[in-house]
Design a protein around this motif. Structure first.
Motif, PDB file in Angstrom:
ATOM      1  N   ALA A  10      36.738  23.672  68.649  1.00  0.00           N
ATOM      2  CA  ALA A  10      37.406  24.959  68.844  1.00  0.00           C
ATOM      3  C   ALA A  10      36.404  26.024  69.286  1.00  0.00           C
ATOM      4  N   GLN A  11      36.817  26.813  70.275  1.00  0.00           N
ATOM      5  CA  GLN A  11      36.013  27.922  70.772  1.00  0.00           C
ATOM      6  C   GLN A  11      36.621  29.239  70.297  1.00  0.00           C
ATOM      7  N   LYS A  12      35.806  30.307  70.266  1.00  0.00           N
ATOM      8  CA  LYS A  12      36.308  31.616  69.866  1.00  0.00           C
ATOM      9  C   LYS A  12      37.014  32.335  71.004  1.00  0.00           C
ATOM     10  N   GLY A  13      36.808  31.842  72.206  1.00  0.00           N
ATOM     11  CA  GLY A  13      37.479  32.454  73.338  1.00  0.00           C
ATOM     12  C   GLY A  13      37.008  31.855  74.643  1.00  0.00           C
ATOM     13  N   VAL A  14      37.758  32.102  75.715  1.00  0.00           N
ATOM     14  CA  VAL A  14      37.406  31.594  77.039  1.00  0.00           C
ATOM     15  C   VAL A  14      37.772  32.626  78.095  1.00  0.00           C
ATOM     16  N   ARG A  15      37.089  32.523  79.234  1.00  0.00           N
ATOM     17  CA  ARG A  15      37.419  33.261  80.441  1.00  0.00           C
ATOM     18  C   ARG A  15      37.434  32.240  81.570  1.00  0.00           C
ATOM     19  N   TRP A  16      38.607  31.916  82.084  1.00  0.00           N
ATOM     20  CA  TRP A  16      38.762  30.854  83.078  1.00  0.00           C
ATOM     21  C   TRP A  16      39.402  31.383  84.357  1.00  0.00           C
ATOM     22  N   ILE A  17      39.026  30.777  85.476  1.00  0.00           N
ATOM     23  CA  ILE A  17      39.600  31.137  86.770  1.00  0.00           C
ATOM     24  C   ILE A  17      39.854  29.863  87.570  1.00  0.00           C
ATOM     25  N   PHE A  18      40.946  29.872  88.333  1.00  0.00           N
ATOM     26  CA  PHE A  18      41.309  28.702  89.134  1.00  0.00           C
ATOM     27  C   PHE A  18      41.804  29.167  90.499  1.00  0.00           C
ATOM     28  N   ASN A  19      41.329  28.504  91.561  1.00  0.00           N
ATOM     29  CA  ASN A  19      41.739  28.831  92.929  1.00  0.00           C
ATOM     30  C   ASN A  19      42.979  28.003  93.274  1.00  0.00           C
ATOM     31  N   PHE A  20      44.150  28.628  93.122  1.00  0.00           N
ATOM     32  CA  PHE A  20      45.390  27.900  93.413  1.00  0.00           C
ATOM     33  C   PHE A  20      45.668  27.818  94.903  1.00  0.00           C
ATOM     34  N   ALA A  21      45.065  28.720  95.691  1.00  0.00           N
ATOM     35  CA  ALA A  21      45.330  28.740  97.132  1.00  0.00           C
ATOM     36  C   ALA A  21      44.770  27.498  97.818  1.00  0.00           C
ATOM     37  N   THR A  22      43.650  26.982  97.312  1.00  0.00           N
ATOM     38  CA  THR A  22      43.038  25.802  97.931  1.00  0.00           C
ATOM     39  C   THR A  22      43.476  24.501  97.263  1.00  0.00           C
ATOM     40  N   TRP A  23      44.290  24.604  96.228  1.00  0.00           N
ATOM     41  CA  TRP A  23      44.772  23.422  95.514  1.00  0.00           C
ATOM     42  C   TRP A  23      45.941  22.808  96.269  1.00  0.00           C
ATOM     43  N   SER A  24      45.795  21.562  96.671  1.00  0.00           N
ATOM     44  CA  SER A  24      46.865  20.836  97.363  1.00  0.00           C
ATOM     45  C   SER A  24      47.279  19.649  96.499  1.00  0.00           C
ATOM     46  N   PRO A  25      48.107  19.894  95.485  1.00  0.00           N
ATOM     47  CA  PRO A  25      48.459  18.819  94.553  1.00  0.00           C
ATOM     48  C   PRO A  25      49.351  17.766  95.190  1.00  0.00           C
ATOM     49  N   GLY A  26      49.176  16.534  94.758  1.00  0.00           N
ATOM     50  CA  GLY A  26      50.031  15.450  95.197  1.00  0.00           C
ATOM     51  C   GLY A  26      51.128  15.188  94.189  1.00  0.00           C
ATOM     52  N   PRO A  27      51.964  14.174  94.441  1.00  0.00           N
ATOM     53  CA  PRO A  27      53.096  13.884  93.547  1.00  0.00           C
ATOM     54  C   PRO A  27      52.686  13.635  92.101  1.00  0.00           C
ATOM     55  N   MET A  28      51.610  12.881  91.880  1.00  0.00           N
ATOM     56  CA  MET A  28      51.215  12.561  90.508  1.00  0.00           C
ATOM     57  C   MET A  28      50.817  13.819  89.743  1.00  0.00           C
ATOM     58  N   GLU A  29      50.072  14.728  90.417  1.00  0.00           N
ATOM     59  CA  GLU A  29      49.644  15.964  89.761  1.00  0.00           C
ATOM     60  C   GLU A  29      50.827  16.853  89.420  1.00  0.00           C
ATOM     61  N   ILE A  30      51.712  17.051  90.384  1.00  0.00           N
ATOM     62  CA  ILE A  30      52.870  17.923  90.155  1.00  0.00           C
ATOM     63  C   ILE A  30      53.754  17.361  89.050  1.00  0.00           C
ATOM     64  N   ASN A  31      54.070  16.083  89.118  1.00  0.00           N
ATOM     65  CA  ASN A  31      54.962  15.493  88.122  1.00  0.00           C
ATOM     66  C   ASN A  31      54.358  15.542  86.719  1.00  0.00           C
ATOM     67  N   ARG A  32      53.049  15.284  86.618  1.00  0.00           N
ATOM     68  CA  ARG A  32      52.402  15.356  85.308  1.00  0.00           C
ATOM     69  C   ARG A  32      52.320  16.797  84.808  1.00  0.00           C
ATOM     70  N   ALA A  33      52.020  17.722  85.710  1.00  0.00           N
ATOM     71  CA  ALA A  33      51.918  19.127  85.307  1.00  0.00           C
ATOM     72  C   ALA A  33      53.231  19.618  84.710  1.00  0.00           C
ATOM     73  N   PHE A  34      54.343  19.301  85.364  1.00  0.00           N
ATOM     74  CA  PHE A  34      55.642  19.729  84.849  1.00  0.00           C
ATOM     75  C   PHE A  34      55.958  19.059  83.510  1.00  0.00           C
ATOM     76  N   ALA A  35      55.477  17.844  83.319  1.00  0.00           N
ATOM     77  CA  ALA A  35      55.729  17.144  82.054  1.00  0.00           C
ATOM     78  C   ALA A  35      54.987  17.778  80.890  1.00  0.00           C
ATOM     79  N   CYS A  36      53.973  18.591  81.181  1.00  0.00           N
ATOM     80  CA  CYS A  36      53.121  19.158  80.142  1.00  0.00           C
ATOM     81  C   CYS A  36      53.532  20.558  79.709  1.00  0.00           C
TER      82      CYS A  36
END
Length: 287
Positions: A10-36
């Motif tokens: 366990a951490q006391k806190g985080v600062r995270w950033i993600f570049n969604f514009a360059t992310w080109s997800p495929g079927p497996m990523e999208i389907n798993r992401a929605f399942a989560c």
């Protein structure tokens, strides 16, 4: 990604950033992401017209769940997220977990930390420093005049070019937005009662901590963690001065494998229809 994150402790806190514009997800990523993610989150996401908006928000939901795991040790299937009346995410049954998220331009940014008291506040905002308003900067400033103090306008107008002035404007806007998100008032507050004094320029991939703020003319002891990433300015606002250990860890970039991670236990069976639904969204936004 830094080794101390996603480590299982366990951490006391985080600062995270993600570049969604360059992310080109495929079927497996999208389907798993929605399942989560939760059912009500899925319904909301499928209401978006454009793939970019869906991706930005989907990234945010995954980042929230990963951050709660990181800060509490809970497993994904033990986490129940909800939203306040103003749309702020929170963890049901874990009021000590403070979460805030923002997305704009190409990035989704998340700030999370464990509160030390009920008075601890946290807000985050990200803004691109360039947009189409460069062609009508002064007219835009005229419209927005009542959103900033006289001192703030002096700082903004001290820059020579319209491009520099617009960048300074958006830096101030991110500061104000992060503060009002932290205190929970939304933009209903008179933004001229919040007066920022910028003391240092933003430097790529370096956290600036010396910006000061006054509320109704009086200094208030808040921290503003400012970063410059790929022509996007970021502000994390907090009145929790014990957050310095989080700040020292720095802003961490997540990659797609960390975002759609095996560390998130699926909440539902993986449904291959989500890829088809995602693919039917309009790929390119017209603006």
């Amino acid at each position: 990604m830094r080794e101390n994150l996603m480590s299982g402790s366990a951490q006391k806190g985080v600062r995270w950033i993600f570049n969604f514009a360059t992310w080109s997800p495929g079927p497996m990523e999208i389907n798993r992401a929605f399942a989560c993610i939760q059912a009500e989150e899925i319904t909301r996401l499928l209401g978006f017209m454009y793939q970019a908006d869906l991706k930005a928000s989907l990234c945010g939901r995954l980042m929230l769940r990963l951050a709660v795991q990181e800060c509490t040790g809970l497993k994904n299937n033990e986490i129940k997220l909800s939203r306040s009346e103003r749309g702020r995410p929170y963890v049901i049954g874990r009021p000590e977990v403070n979460l805030n998220i923002s997305h704009a331009g190409s990035y989704t940014i998340l700030a999370a930390q464990i509160n030390h008291s009920d008075n601890d506040l946290l807000g985050v905002d990200i803004m691109p420093l360039k947009d189409s308003r460069i062609e009508r900067t002064q007219e835009f400033f005229r419209i927005m005049k009542r959103q900033f103090t006289d001192n703030e306008w002096i700082t903004i107008k001290s820059w020579k070019t319209d491009e520099e002035q617009l960048a300074c404007f958006y830096r101030h806007w991110a500061l104000k937005e992060s503060y009002v998100k932290a205190v929970g008032t939304g933009l209903n507050i008179d933004l001229r009662t919040i007066d920022f004094k910028i003391k240092s320029p933003l430097t790529p991939e370096k956290t600036i901590m010396d910006t000061e703020v006054k509320l109704d003319g009086k200094p208030i002891p808040w921290n503003f963690e400012e970063s410059l990433i790929d022509n996007h300015c970021i502000s994390v606002a907090t009145n929790n001065h014990e957050s310095m250990n989080v700040i020292s860890a720095g802003l961490t970039f997540l990659n797609p494998k960390e975002l759609v991670s095996d560390k998130l236990v699926p909440l539902n069976e993986i449904d291959t229809s989500f890829w088809e639904l995602y693919s039917k969204k309009i790929e390119v936004k017209p603006f």
